[in-house]
Design an enzyme around this catalytic site. Structure first.
Site, short mmCIF file in Angstrom:
data_model
loop_
_atom_site.label_atom_id
_atom_site.label_comp_id
_atom_site.label_asym_id
_atom_site.label_seq_id
_atom_site.Cartn_x
_atom_site.Cartn_y
_atom_site.Cartn_z
N ASP A 10 49.05 -1.71 -53.13
CA ASP A 10 50.37 -2.18 -52.76
C ASP A 10 50.43 -2.31 -51.25
O ASP A 10 49.68 -1.67 -50.53
CB ASP A 10 51.43 -1.20 -53.27
CG ASP A 10 52.83 -1.77 -53.18
OD1 ASP A 10 52.96 -3.02 -53.14
OD2 ASP A 10 53.79 -0.99 -53.14
N ASN A 58 52.76 -9.16 -62.35
CA ASN A 58 52.32 -9.92 -61.17
C ASN A 58 52.17 -11.43 -61.42
O ASN A 58 52.06 -12.20 -60.48
CB ASN A 58 50.99 -9.38 -60.62
CG ASN A 58 51.16 -8.08 -59.85
OD1 ASN A 58 50.25 -7.26 -59.79
ND2 ASN A 58 52.32 -7.88 -59.26
#
Ligand code: FPP
Length: 177
Positions: A10, A58
């Site tokens: 991340d 995603n």
């Protein structure tokens, strides 16, 4: 020392933005950072490192960014296979194959095959992986096989999760970063 460490990739985009670079530059640097972290983990004696590289959520990202991320495993193994072999690292993958580009899957499969004889740390790529999705797919599979789901145990469920590609005592992360 924890045995199984999970790493959620991340901040790639934010990191790149702070450098005045495009988001994909962050992903590329994330890939190189991943290699460093994996080698360090293997040398320290971790048994499994799961990298959450691409979640089922995603896919909602811009098409070009998704395409770029899906090309990274090809890049990663092209560049780092000799290192992974030298460090005795075994490659595995969890996640749904359906929907992923063929070339991406082929590169991961090849890496898994080429490192299958290694005995060191398992570097487990979570690609197109979602925890809830994993549970749903396992339950569907059990239901189709005619099992009485009202008697389902954790042990039985665990055998049908995608994490069953990992050794039985090492399936759940001890630490997630
Ligand atoms: C999250 O950062 C990162 C990703 C969605 C992709 C990370 C995946 C890779 C770098 C590829 C890994 C390599 C292989 C070999 C599979 P973000 O974009 O959410 O960052 P942000 O929170 O700053 O926006």
């Amino acid at each position: 020392l924890p045995e199984h460490v999970g790493v959620i990739m991340d901040g790639n985009g934010r990191w790149a933005k702070a450098q005045g670079k495009p988001r994909i530059f962050g992903h590329k640097s994330g890939m190189d950072a991943l290699k460093k972290v994996a080698v360090h983990g293997a040398r320290r004696g971790l048994k499994v490192m799961t990298v959450y590289a691409f979640s089922t959520e995603n896919w909602a990202r811009p098409v070009d960014e998704v395409k770029f991320i899906m090309s990274l495993p090809i890049d990663f193994y092209g560049k780092y296979m000799p290192t992974l072999k030298a460090e005795n690292i075994q490659i595995r993958m969890i996640g749904e194959r359906e929907g992923m580009p063929k070339a991406t899957l082929a590169s991961i499969d090849r890496a898994a095959e080429e490192t299958a004889e290694n005995t060191g740390m398992i570097l487990n790529f979570a690609m197109n992986y979602g925890g809830r999705r994993d549970i749903i797919l396992a339950i569907q599979e059990l239901a189709k096989s005619g099992q009485d789901l009202s008697l389902l145990t954790e042990e039985e469920l665990s055998k049908h999760l995608q994490t069953a590609v990992l050794p039985e005592n090492l399936r759940d992360p001890d630490l997630i970063i």
